[in-house]
Write a protein that holds these residues in place. Structure first.
Motif, short mmCIF file in Angstrom:
data_model
loop_
_atom_site.label_atom_id
_atom_site.label_comp_id
_atom_site.label_asym_id
_atom_site.label_seq_id
_atom_site.Cartn_x
_atom_site.Cartn_y
_atom_site.Cartn_z
N GLU A 104 51.04 -1.95 8.63
CA GLU A 104 51.02 -0.68 7.93
C GLU A 104 49.70 0.03 8.21
O GLU A 104 48.72 -0.56 8.61
CB GLU A 104 51.16 -0.92 6.42
CG GLU A 104 52.49 -1.53 6.02
CD GLU A 104 52.56 -1.76 4.53
OE1 GLU A 104 52.48 -0.78 3.77
OE2 GLU A 104 52.68 -2.91 4.11
N ASP A 129 51.84 -0.05 -2.19
CA ASP A 129 52.95 0.61 -2.86
C ASP A 129 53.26 1.94 -2.19
O ASP A 129 52.37 2.60 -1.62
CB ASP A 129 52.61 0.84 -4.34
CG ASP A 129 53.81 1.35 -5.13
OD1 ASP A 129 54.94 0.97 -4.79
OD2 ASP A 129 53.61 2.13 -6.08
N ARG A 130 54.50 2.34 -2.27
CA ARG A 130 54.96 3.64 -1.75
C ARG A 130 56.31 3.93 -2.39
O ARG A 130 56.99 3.03 -2.90
CB ARG A 130 55.08 3.61 -0.23
CG ARG A 130 56.05 2.56 0.29
CD ARG A 130 56.35 2.79 1.76
NE ARG A 130 57.15 1.71 2.33
CZ ARG A 130 58.45 1.56 2.15
NH1 ARG A 130 59.11 2.41 1.39
NH2 ARG A 130 59.11 0.56 2.71
N LEU A 170 60.13 1.75 -2.19
CA LEU A 170 59.87 0.39 -1.72
C LEU A 170 60.91 -0.59 -2.27
O LEU A 170 61.45 -1.43 -1.54
CB LEU A 170 58.46 -0.03 -2.12
CG LEU A 170 58.05 -1.46 -1.73
CD1 LEU A 170 58.05 -1.64 -0.23
CD2 LEU A 170 56.68 -1.80 -2.31
N HIS A 225 47.59 0.80 -6.48
CA HIS A 225 47.73 0.97 -5.04
C HIS A 225 48.65 -0.09 -4.45
O HIS A 225 49.31 0.14 -3.43
CB HIS A 225 46.34 0.88 -4.39
CG HIS A 225 46.36 0.96 -2.89
ND1 HIS A 225 46.71 2.11 -2.20
CD2 HIS A 225 46.10 0.01 -1.93
CE1 HIS A 225 46.64 1.89 -0.90
NE2 HIS A 225 46.27 0.63 -0.71
N VAL A 283 57.63 3.19 6.93
CA VAL A 283 56.24 3.60 7.06
C VAL A 283 56.11 4.57 8.21
O VAL A 283 56.57 4.31 9.33
CB VAL A 283 55.32 2.38 7.29
CG1 VAL A 283 53.90 2.84 7.56
CG2 VAL A 283 55.35 1.46 6.07
#
Length: 458
Positions: A242, A269-270, A273, A298, A335
């Motif tokens: 990433e 984190d995003r 997910l 985060h 990503v």
């Protein structure tokens, strides 16, 4: 029982009956948590319940900060702590009704996603699914073929990972604006696109098939990449972590006392997910009995208690390693690598062919793309890198903007500055890998009889 056993239809009808007798119940709690809204879902338990709920929350653009999941036995109970995409508690009063309505009619929606790659129809467009080996210029070739065949691209999403590409493209006839349903024409479209996908580098091979069911785009992209084994690596694949060097950490251990396999995932984190990881576990034929999700900073932590659909925990080291690799792939697929370019302007037939041709002619490779049409306006997002794998030079950005038009192409200036600095440090003269791939793509399209000259495609 195998997932696609003959008894599937009987089981499906029984589950629909149970679902009608005990429909999902959704409650909203704005009081308990000061920073998020609690969404509680109770329903009769059926295979795929967790994926359905997470998919609905994801489609509503909700961020899941915490989740507690239990589906052991005949009842399914979930509690999600969610916010809107800006991190605020939900303000809409009808969100419970929207979730409940979405869950009710769907039934086991993930079962309808049969097949691997193909063409299907809806009332508004025809959907083309593509998988194959990624290479510089591939997207340009695909859109050039569709333009030459009088197809108008009204929407598309493209993912790349581990040198593989999966794409779903929504098209209409460029004259009538209607879906394309002529069998001979569809056969020609599939034949030419398959030729483009195979090229001369795809050692694993592309696939084509016909599907008759509608799909959820991002759900289907996960299935396509999983079926294409994008989690595998070989000497031809380029594996990257990433952004920032943060690699997902996955551990898989058996809990002998409870007869479960415990899967722990820790990564940056995003959004979406949890949807990505649950999709992958479902595709691998695992059932989540309990789970705890924490994503308030985060970093995201996910813990799943799973068994295979045959009721057994993971029984071999090879299977354990496969789960690890597949979950790592699930995290990385979405990503976005490269510089983000946003294109917004009047839609027209051939627009994407022109734009991606300009990218190719300037040595840019698309790593991910989202294409949408809103009325007569095209709203497209591309993530691009240099065709040799490096970041994009500032002079390349300017050349692309001049060719496309600065009024319709937006570039993140901070990213552009970073890309320019890094690329200047690595810049070398003479040989251009981008030109090598570009010439190969042009020769391939010439052989198909689809272009006279790349500079003449308009």
């Amino acid at each position: 029982m195998h997932y696609w056993s003959p008894s599937l239809d009987v089981d499906h009808e029984f589950e629909k009956l149970v679902n009608r007798m005990h429909p999902p119940r959704v409650t909203i709690d704005h009081i308990t948590d000061k920073t998020s809204t609690l969404i509680k879902v109770d329903s009769a338990n059926k295979r795929g319940s967790l994926l359905e709920v997470v998919q609905v929350l994801t489609d509503l653009n909700l961020l899941i900060k915490r989740a507690y999941i239990s589906s052991d036995g005949g009842w399914f109970m979930d509690v999600f702590h969610v916010t809107d995409q800006y991190g605020n508690k939900l303000s809409e009063n009808n969100v419970a009704d929207r979730i409940q309505q979405s869950l009710g009619p769907r039934g086991c929606s993930f079962r309808s996603l049969r097949g691997s790659v193909g063409v299907q129809h809806s009332s508004e467009n025809t959907t083309i699914e593509l998988t194959g080996r990624d290479r510089p210029g591939l997207l340009s070739e695909i859109f050039a073929v569709l333009t030459d065949l009088k197809c108008n691209v009204v929407g598309s999403e493209i993912w790349t990972h581990n040198s593989r590409m999966a794409s779903i493209v929504y098209i209409t006839d460029d004259e009538s604006g209607l879906p394309i349903d002529n069998p001979d024409r569809l056969a020609k479209i599939k034949h030419l696109l398959l030729s483009v996908l195979k090229g001369d580098l795809d050692r694993r091979g592309a696939q084509t098939a016909v599907s008759v069911e509608s799909t959820h785009t991002q759900r289907r992209l996960h299935q396509l990449m999983y079926a294409d084994r994008d989690y595998d690596t070989d000497e031809y694949d380029i594996v990257s972590d990433e952004p920032g060097g943060h690699k997902p950490v996955v551990t898989v251990e058996n809990c002998v006392e409870k007869d479960y396999t415990v899967v722990n995932l820790r990564c940056v984190d995003r959004p979406k997910l949890l949807f990505d990881t649950v999709c992958t576990l479902t595709d691998m034929q695992y059932v989540v009995f309990h789970a705890t999700i924490i994503a308030e900073g985060h970093e995201a932590l996910q813990e799943f208690y799973i068994r295979h659909t045959d009721g057994c925990p993971i029984s071999s080291e090879a299977e354990r390693q496969r789960v690890i690799h597949c979950l790592e792939a699930a995290v990385k697929r979405r990503v976005s690598k490269g510089l983000r370019l946003e294109l917004c302007g009047e839609d027209r037939v051939g627009l994407l062919s022109d734009v991606t041709r300009i990218f190719r002619e300037n040595g840019l490779s698309v790593t991910r793309a989202e294409v949408t049409t809103r009325g007569s306006t095209a709203v497209n997002t591309f993530y691009v890198i240099d065709s040799s794998g490096n970041q994009v030079k500032s002079e390349t950005i300017e050349a692309v903007r001049n060719a496309i038009g600065e009024s319709v192409l937006k570039v993140n200036e901070d990213e552009a500055l970073t890309c320019s600095t890094s690329s200047r440090q690595r810049q070398t003269g003479g040989f251009s890998l981008g030109n090598l791939f570009r010439n190969r793509s042009e020769r391939f399209l010439y052989n198909l009889g689809l272009i006279r000259s790349c500079s003449e495609v308009a």
